[in-house]
Each structure stands twice: as structure tokens, then as C-alpha cells.
Design a protein around this motif. Sequence first.
Motif, short mmCIF file in Angstrom:
data_model
loop_
_atom_site.label_atom_id
_atom_site.label_comp_id
_atom_site.label_asym_id
_atom_site.label_seq_id
_atom_site.Cartn_x
_atom_site.Cartn_y
_atom_site.Cartn_z
N THR A 134 11.51 -11.71 -7.53
CA THR A 134 11.71 -12.90 -6.70
C THR A 134 13.19 -13.05 -6.32
OG1 THR A 134 11.85 -14.23 -8.70
CG2 THR A 134 9.74 -14.18 -7.57
N THR A 135 14.09 -12.69 -7.26
CA THR A 135 15.51 -12.78 -6.92
C THR A 135 15.86 -11.82 -5.79
OG1 THR A 135 15.86 -13.15 -9.26
CG2 THR A 135 17.82 -12.87 -7.92
N PHE A 136 15.23 -10.63 -5.84
CA PHE A 136 15.46 -9.66 -4.77
C PHE A 136 15.06 -10.26 -3.42
CE2 PHE A 136 13.10 -6.66 -2.08
CZ PHE A 136 14.14 -5.87 -1.63
N CYS A 137 13.87 -10.89 -3.38
CA CYS A 137 13.39 -11.46 -2.12
C CYS A 137 14.34 -12.51 -1.58
CB CYS A 137 12.01 -12.09 -2.30
SG CYS A 137 10.74 -10.90 -2.69
N VAL A 138 14.82 -13.36 -2.49
CA VAL A 138 15.73 -14.42 -2.04
C VAL A 138 17.05 -13.83 -1.56
CG1 VAL A 138 17.19 -16.23 -2.95
CG2 VAL A 138 14.74 -16.39 -3.22
N LEU A 156 17.52 -11.07 -0.22
CA LEU A 156 17.31 -10.46 1.08
C LEU A 156 17.55 -11.47 2.21
CD1 LEU A 156 16.39 -7.60 1.87
CD2 LEU A 156 14.18 -8.59 2.39
N LEU A 157 17.07 -12.71 1.98
CA LEU A 157 17.28 -13.77 2.97
C LEU A 157 18.77 -13.95 3.23
CD1 LEU A 157 14.84 -16.63 1.98
CD2 LEU A 157 14.82 -15.31 4.07
N VAL A 158 19.54 -13.99 2.13
CA VAL A 158 20.98 -14.21 2.27
C VAL A 158 21.62 -13.03 2.99
CG1 VAL A 158 23.10 -14.69 1.02
CG2 VAL A 158 20.94 -15.60 0.18
N ILE A 191 20.21 -11.01 5.13
CA ILE A 191 19.84 -11.05 6.55
C ILE A 191 20.76 -11.99 7.31
CG2 ILE A 191 18.09 -11.88 8.17
CD1 ILE A 191 15.97 -10.89 6.24
N ILE A 192 20.97 -13.17 6.76
CA ILE A 192 21.73 -14.15 7.53
C ILE A 192 23.20 -13.75 7.62
CG2 ILE A 192 22.45 -15.87 5.84
CD1 ILE A 192 20.91 -17.76 8.01
N SER A 252 24.41 -10.67 7.57
CA SER A 252 24.59 -9.57 8.52
C SER A 252 24.36 -10.04 9.95
CB SER A 252 23.67 -8.40 8.17
OG SER A 252 22.36 -8.84 8.09
N MET A 253 23.47 -10.99 10.11
CA MET A 253 23.23 -11.51 11.46
C MET A 253 24.49 -12.17 12.00
SD MET A 253 19.67 -13.12 12.07
CE MET A 253 19.23 -14.18 13.31
N ILE A 254 25.09 -13.01 11.19
CA ILE A 254 26.31 -13.69 11.64
C ILE A 254 27.39 -12.65 11.92
CG2 ILE A 254 28.16 -15.27 10.95
CD1 ILE A 254 26.03 -16.74 9.27
N GLY A 310 7.58 -13.82 -2.65
CA GLY A 310 8.59 -13.68 -3.70
C GLY A 310 9.67 -14.73 -3.58
N ALA A 311 10.21 -14.87 -2.37
CA ALA A 311 11.30 -15.83 -2.19
C ALA A 311 10.81 -17.26 -2.40
CB ALA A 311 11.90 -15.67 -0.79
N TYR A 313 10.41 -17.91 -6.05
CA TYR A 313 11.73 -18.12 -6.65
C TYR A 313 12.17 -19.57 -6.44
CZ TYR A 313 16.66 -17.64 -7.73
OH TYR A 313 17.89 -17.81 -8.29
N VAL A 352 20.34 -21.58 3.87
CA VAL A 352 20.08 -20.31 4.55
C VAL A 352 18.69 -20.34 5.19
CG1 VAL A 352 19.57 -17.88 4.15
CG2 VAL A 352 21.65 -18.87 3.24
N PHE A 371 19.76 -9.53 17.55
CA PHE A 371 20.20 -8.95 16.29
C PHE A 371 19.38 -7.71 15.96
CE2 PHE A 371 19.40 -8.96 11.62
CZ PHE A 371 20.64 -8.48 11.23
#
Lengths: 301, 298
Positions: free
Chosen positions: A25-29, A31-33, A35-36, A38-40, B82-83, B86, B103, B118
Motif C-alpha cells: 500500500t505504501t508503494f501505491c501511495v 506512486l501517486l506522489v 506521478i504528481i 514528475s508531472m509538475i 492499494g493507495a 493505505y 496530492v 504529460f
Amino acid sequence: MKAKNPSPIRMKRHHMEDSIGRIYTTFCVSLLVIIIVSMIYFVASKGLSTFIKDGLNVGDFLFGTKWSPGSDNPLYGALPFIVGSFSTSILAALIASPLSICASLFMTEIVPGWGKRILQPVIELLAGIPSVVYGFVGLSVIVPLFRDIFPGQGIGIAAGSLVLSIMILPTITSITTDALSTLPKGLKESSFALGATRWQTISRVVIPTVLPSILTGIVLGMARAFGEALAVQMVIGNAPHIPNSLFQSASTLTSVITLNMGNTIGGSIENNALWSMALALMIMTFIFVIVVRLLERRNRI
Amino acid sequence: MKPKTVDKIATGVIVTFSLIIVAVLLGLLGYILFRGFSHISWSFLTSIPQTIRVGGGIGPQLFNSLFLLVLTLIITIPLGLGAGIYMAEYAKPGKITGTIRLVVEVLSSFPSIVVGLFGLLLVVNTFGFGFSLFSGALVLTIFNLPLIVRVTEQAFRGVAKEQKEAGLALGLSKWKIITSILFPVALPSLVTGIVLAAGRVFGEAAALLFTAGMSTPRLDFTDWNPFSPMSPINPFRPAETLAVHIWKINNEGLAPDAAEIAAGASAVLVILVLVFNLLARWLGRVLYRYFTASKVTE
């Protein structure tokens, strides 16, 4: 939670299971960070290269009124598109807000039971209709209608904002309805007990109390209108100048990007200027999010 | 004016505005379905589009849309679950959780065209996947992820506390509690949320213009080798979806019956979105009954 006699093997499996879950689950979260971030980074580096590498003046870009990348003396003024984006989204919010607030009041205050049963699915369906379909209907219904009634071709900011207003109606309505239905019951009852009519209660007690939420809904609706690309592009006409009337062809940031990104060569100034517009869209998103956060903070007190 | 009169007028205005909204939706649906329905036929749904002649269909586009949706869900669901788990079960209130929440909020309010750009920069050009179904699915994942995260978090938070405590009392590990106690209870609302999100992805076009592309190779539906360039199930071929197709023929359609095709395709798109909506409700109800062994009280 400690068991008295944990068998070591079972405890081991226990811990392993737990760490697998935690790691996954930490990996999934994360990933969100990622993504954002790298997008910025990517959009900003591309968008800023117009000013850093190509030496375009930021002021000329933001306030230049002429967009003519193909001419001998190319100009990259984005003001017409910025004006177009702001005027369509503000107008859309002006049209949609009263309708949405009335719909929310209808569902929560006037006829809470069957009012909700009728309007809730209507709002959900409006939210579910794809934006290209809105664009298509706008192009084949609203534009010909405007062409007959008003001077001009029918395309323009008026058609764009009308299409957008229907698209953002669900956003404003659902947020307002949520706020209205969580209102403490005693608030209204005490107002009625003082002899106030329903409208007096709504206008002087209910609306002021949920005002920050209503504004949140309106800002989110505007954010959506500001970023919507295809539906607007289909009805606005896409002329690169500031229009004199609402019924004249105009452009927005999104419509210019949509139409030109595929036709320009990557790395050219024109292409980079389009990326700068994408960066401007991104910065506007941040501003909208900040405004929403500030409103929510006010709501909590 | 008397307060009573004002009250009546205000009520009248509120009711009128609400009726206007209902009328707008009915008018919209009526127009789309009425105009498009006459054009929908089996050959329209299955044949390939024509560029300059009358009688083009939407077969490949329809297939692409459905295939892209499946691809997207395969990537999105595990990550979003998953997220979301969490956020619901592991995150402790504090700076980091606050940042993650921000985020998700920012990501969900990014314009889809910015997400698409993007994708063009990173997936299509830098990673070199080109205009392909795979690039499109990755971008739709970014677009869709915040929605699924939020749905998952809400579904897990909605589970009664006692259920979790019972699991703890049995000495189960936290992960075991999540997967075998909380997950089944949350499943009905999860499925409803995911199907609704899928409906939204289905109609998305702006993010796909620059990632999945605006063209489809001539597909050979007898070729099921996923690496052949003409195979419909090759995820690395360009693919124009139904929503992109509607946009394209409205802008540059040269076929004489372009408006009819747009109407027919719009009707198909809207009908599919309606089906998704109904499916979400129905699946949610069935699963709820299955996992709780109870009748729905609603």
C-alpha cells in the motif's frame, strides 16, 4: 493484542503478512506522489523553456494580444486565449450557480423525499454524459439557435459557456446538497419557531451557514470549466483574437492546445508556447485548489 | 411585500429552476437518442469508418473503447485499491498524510488535457511507446487513480468498527483483517464506485488525443496474435476511441453523412454510459446481498 503463547512460526507469518500489506500500500501511495512530482517537473520545464531557451518575454506572452506564429515577424501573445478561458468559465459559473443552488434547495428544503428521488439521478446522469457529446449537442443545437436569434455565426463565448454551464451543474449541485443535508436540524427549527417563513429561513439562516460550501462548489465548477477542452473547442470557433461580442468566434487556452499541439514541431517556439499555456492551466489548477482549501478552512470554524 | 408572498415567489422560482434542469436532461437525452437511434444498426456498429463516402461505421472505435477500458482497469484497480487502503487503514493524521491528501486532490482537479500532454511527453515520446493503447491506458490510469483512491478510502471507512475489532480479537494480522474481513464488506461500494469511474473513463477524449492517437490501423479480427500490428488485441498499436472519433468527425469529418455518424456514435456512447450506471447500481445491490446475506432495506 499479544497472545499468551504465540508459536514462533505463526508469529513470523503474521509479521510477514503485515509487512507485505504495508509495503504494497505504501508503494501505491508513493506512486501517486511520484506521478504528481514528475508531472509538475516535466510540464514546467517544457513550459518555461519558451522564456529561458527561446528568450520570449513573459510579459509579451501573457499580455500580448496578437498570436501569429506563422508570419514573418512571429508574435506569441496568449492574452486572447487567457481572456477566452476566463470569460467562458466565469460566465458558465454565473449561469450554473443559481440553477444548482435551486436544485439543491429543492432536494433538501422544499420536497426532501421525492425531490431527491427525481433530481439525484438527473444530476448523476448529467455528470455521466461525456464531454464530446455535450460538444456535439452544442454544435448541432445551441450554435444554430444562436445563429438565428443573435447577430453573428452562433459560435463564440456565449455558446461555450452555455455548454460548460450544463457540464458543471452536477459539481456545484452535489457539493451544495451535501452541505445542506448535513446542516443541524435545530438551526432551521429554531428559525421556524421564531415565526420565519421558509424563504426567510433559507435566505437568512440556511444559505449564510453553508455559503463557504456553496462557494467551494462554484470554484470547483469553475476549475472544471477552465480545464475542459473538447466541448468548448467544438463550439467556440477558435479564432485567435479577443472578440468584441459574446457571439463572435473566440478561443480558450485548452482549445488552442487541442488544435495546434499535433500540428507543430516539437521543440519549436510555437510548440513551446503551447506548453507554456499548459503550464498556465496547471498553475490555475493550483490556484483553484488553494482557494478551495481556504474556503474549507473557513467552513470548519 | 408580505413575507408570505415573498416565500411563495421564492418557492416558485426554486421549483421552476429545478424543473428546468430536469427538462434540460430530458431534452438532451431525447435529442441524442432520437437523432442517433435511427442511425444505429448492426452494420453501423461493426463496419469500419469511411473517410469520404457515405455509410461508415464505428466498429473499430467501439472495440478500442472497450479494450482500452479493460486495460485501464487492469492497471488502475490494484494501484487505486492499494493507495486507498493505505489512506483508510495505515495513514496516521499528520504532515505526510496531509500532503498525500493534497496530492490526490490536486491530481483529481488537473485538466484532462494537461494529463494527456504529460502522457505525450513522458509515455509516448520519452518512454517510446508511441501512440498506442498502452500509452492511453497509462494516462487514463493517472486520470482515474484519484477517483478510485477516494472510492476505496470511503468504502473501507464505511465498514463498521466492530467488524475490525472482532478480527483483532481473533488475533489476525492487520493485512489479514483488511483482505478477509474489511474487503468483502467494502466490495459492494467498491464495485459501484469503480463501474461509475469506468463510465467516466469511457467517455474521456481529451487525454487520449495525444496518447492513444487519432487513427486505427486496419484491424484483422481473425488475427489474435497480440504482437501482430494488425491484431485487435495488440496493446501497442494506435487506437482511436469512440469519444475521440466523435470529436474528430465533428471537426474534420469529410464524409457527407458525418453529422449522422456523430449522432449515432453519440447515442451509442450515451447508451453505454447509461448501461454502466445501471450496472453499477445492480452489481452493488447483488454483491451487498451476497456478502451480507440480508435483504436490501432500500
